[in-house]
Scaffold this active site. Structure first.
Site, mmCIF file in Angstrom:
data_model
loop_
_atom_site.group_PDB
_atom_site.id
_atom_site.type_symbol
_atom_site.label_atom_id
_atom_site.label_comp_id
_atom_site.label_asym_id
_atom_site.label_seq_id
_atom_site.Cartn_x
_atom_site.Cartn_y
_atom_site.Cartn_z
ATOM 1 C CB SER A 27 -0.838 -0.001 1.290
ATOM 2 O OG SER A 27 -1.499 1.235 1.466
ATOM 3 C CE1 TYR B 230 -4.624 -2.050 4.914
ATOM 4 C CE2 TYR B 230 -3.366 -0.036 4.557
ATOM 5 C CZ TYR B 230 -4.073 -1.108 4.056
ATOM 6 O OH TYR B 230 -4.214 -1.256 2.693
HETATM 7 P P1 NAD Z 1 -11.464 -5.976 -0.484
HETATM 8 O O1 NAD Z 1 -12.085 -5.880 0.864
HETATM 9 O O2 NAD Z 1 -12.237 -5.611 -1.686
HETATM 10 O O3 NAD Z 1 -10.881 -7.447 -0.717
HETATM 11 C C1 NAD Z 1 -10.192 -8.133 0.284
HETATM 12 C C2 NAD Z 1 -10.145 -9.586 -0.086
HETATM 13 O O4 NAD Z 1 -9.475 -10.281 0.973
HETATM 14 C C3 NAD Z 1 -11.536 -10.226 -0.205
HETATM 15 O O5 NAD Z 1 -11.519 -11.197 -1.223
HETATM 16 C C4 NAD Z 1 -11.727 -10.870 1.163
HETATM 17 O O6 NAD Z 1 -12.648 -11.962 1.150
HETATM 18 C C5 NAD Z 1 -10.308 -11.345 1.418
HETATM 19 N N1 NAD Z 1 -10.051 -11.645 2.814
HETATM 20 C C6 NAD Z 1 -10.201 -10.843 3.898
HETATM 21 N N2 NAD Z 1 -9.881 -11.529 5.024
HETATM 22 C C7 NAD Z 1 -9.511 -12.761 4.617
HETATM 23 C C8 NAD Z 1 -9.076 -13.928 5.298
HETATM 24 N N3 NAD Z 1 -8.959 -13.954 6.646
HETATM 25 N N4 NAD Z 1 -8.806 -15.033 4.583
HETATM 26 C C9 NAD Z 1 -8.945 -15.041 3.228
HETATM 27 N N5 NAD Z 1 -9.345 -13.957 2.527
HETATM 28 C C10 NAD Z 1 -9.624 -12.852 3.231
HETATM 29 O O7 NAD Z 1 -10.130 -5.120 -0.358
HETATM 30 P P2 NAD Z 1 -9.109 -4.528 -1.454
HETATM 31 O O8 NAD Z 1 -9.196 -3.061 -1.360
HETATM 32 O O9 NAD Z 1 -9.267 -5.186 -2.761
HETATM 33 O O10 NAD Z 1 -7.737 -4.940 -0.761
HETATM 34 C C11 NAD Z 1 -6.867 -5.920 -1.286
HETATM 35 C C12 NAD Z 1 -5.459 -5.608 -0.825
HETATM 36 O O11 NAD Z 1 -5.062 -4.344 -1.366
HETATM 37 C C13 NAD Z 1 -5.295 -5.517 0.692
HETATM 38 O O12 NAD Z 1 -4.075 -6.099 1.085
HETATM 39 C C14 NAD Z 1 -5.263 -4.025 0.927
HETATM 40 O O13 NAD Z 1 -4.577 -3.694 2.094
HETATM 41 C C15 NAD Z 1 -4.547 -3.551 -0.324
HETATM 42 N N6 NAD Z 1 -4.757 -2.152 -0.638
HETATM 43 C C16 NAD Z 1 -5.995 -1.663 -0.891
HETATM 44 C C17 NAD Z 1 -6.128 -0.321 -1.191
HETATM 45 C C18 NAD Z 1 -7.462 0.291 -1.488
HETATM 46 O O14 NAD Z 1 -7.528 1.528 -1.560
HETATM 47 N N7 NAD Z 1 -8.505 -0.454 -1.694
HETATM 48 C C19 NAD Z 1 -5.003 0.520 -1.235
HETATM 49 C C20 NAD Z 1 -3.760 -0.018 -0.981
HETATM 50 C C21 NAD Z 1 -3.641 -1.357 -0.687
#
Ligand code: NAD
Length: 260
Positions: free
Chosen positions: A142, A155
């Site tokens: 991130s 986080y």
């Molecule tokens: P999201 O909530 O849309 O997706 C998260 C995914 O992780 C889902 O498929 C969920 O079912 C799965 N998950 C959560 N807990 C779990 C567990 N215990 N076991 C198995 N699967 C699990 O979130 P996202 O925004 O797509 O985030 C994905 C990654 O990207 C994360 O690591 C997040 O920190 C990172 N990220 C997101 C953003 C953003 O702005 N959305 C920015 C930077 C980094």
């Protein structure tokens, strides 16, 4: 060049993980999907990717906070697909709260899913990658791996740590044809971000619209949310031959956020 390879993408039932899974499937990569959600909806995603891109797609519901389930998923992927060439450690959760009120169980869950899960999965797939002298490990970190924001202590700590883990593994396998890198996205409008808007509004005493405008996009000079397709394109590039000399590194896909 990626056709016929197999990737595990953790947390690929939603958001960025689903985008990366689709990006890899487009290149002919077979997939192991993982993540939570409604069973019928997940089956629709699985079958849809398989038929649209003509690749093998399986689903494993391993809970990424449970080391034994992560090891089980990786072993099953190797036996069902014949190997795991690409590992995308993407599953992640967030919790927004001042540190002196931060629930201990939320801290532990964030560290387990955002950080320790990557260790367990990496450990499980590396022997296969080493045996093939080829592998790609991508950790979805991130912009919060590079800079902090208040109220996101667990986080930010987990994301800074994943960068260190990523660099360490990169050094250990550098002569084995395996690259290990992180992608640092800025804000992508996925359920993870949508869910934290009300809590951020509460913590800062502002409206949800003000959170979007003045907190989230305030950090991104482009004033645009990053898209899942842009993150997926970066992941596909990191898997390509052109990126074979990029290892122990990170690519920021954050609209200029960390240039401040
Ligand atoms: P999201 O909530 O849309 O997706 C998260 C995914 O992780 C889902 O498929 C969920 O079912 C799965 N998950 C959560 N807990 C779990 C567990 N215990 N076991 C198995 N699967 C699990 O979130 P996202 O925004 O797509 O985030 C994905 C990654 O990207 C994360 O690591 C997040 O920190 C990172 N990220 C997101 C953003 C953003 O702005 N959305 C920015 C930077 C980094």
């Amino acid at each position: 060049m990626l056709k016929g390879k197999t990737a595990i993408v953790t947390g690929s039932t939603s958001g960025i993980g689903l985008g990366i899974a689709e990006g890899l499937a487009k290149e002919g990569v077979n997939l192991v999907l993982n993540g939570f959600g409604d069973a019928a909806e997940i089956e629709k995603i699985r079958a849809g990717l398989a038929s649209k891109f003509g690749v093998k797609v399986t689903y494993d519901g391993a809970d990424m906070s449970k080391p034994d389930q992560i090891a089980g998923m990786c072993a099953k992927a190797i036996s069902e697909h014949g190997g795991v060439d690409i590992l995308v450690n993407n599953a992640g959760i967030q919790f927004v709260c001042p540190v002196d009120e931060f629930p201990v169980e939320k801290w532990d869950a964030i560290i387990a899913i955002n950080l320790s899960a990557a260790f367990h999965a990496t450990k499980a797939v590396l022997p296969y990658m080493k045996s093939k002298n080829w592998g790609r490990i991508i950790n979805v970190a991130s912009a919060h791996a590079l800079v902090a924001s208040p109220f996101k202590s667990a986080y930010v700590a987990s994301k800074h740590a994943i960068l260190g883990f990523s660099k360490t593994v990169a050094l250990e396998v550098a002569e084995k044809g395996i690259t290990v890198n992180s992608i640092c996205p800025g804000y992508v409008l996925t359920p993870l971000v949508e869910k934290q808007i009300p809590d951020t509004a509460k913590a800062r005493g502002i409206t949800e619209d003000e959170v979007k405008r003045n907190v989230l996009l305030a950090a991104q000079p482009t004033k645009q949310f990053v898209t899942t397709e842009q993150v997926a394109g970066t992941a596909v590039f990191l898997c390509s031959d052109a990126a074979a000399s990029i290892t122990g590194s990170h690519i920021a896909v954050e609209g200029g956020w960390t240039a401040h």
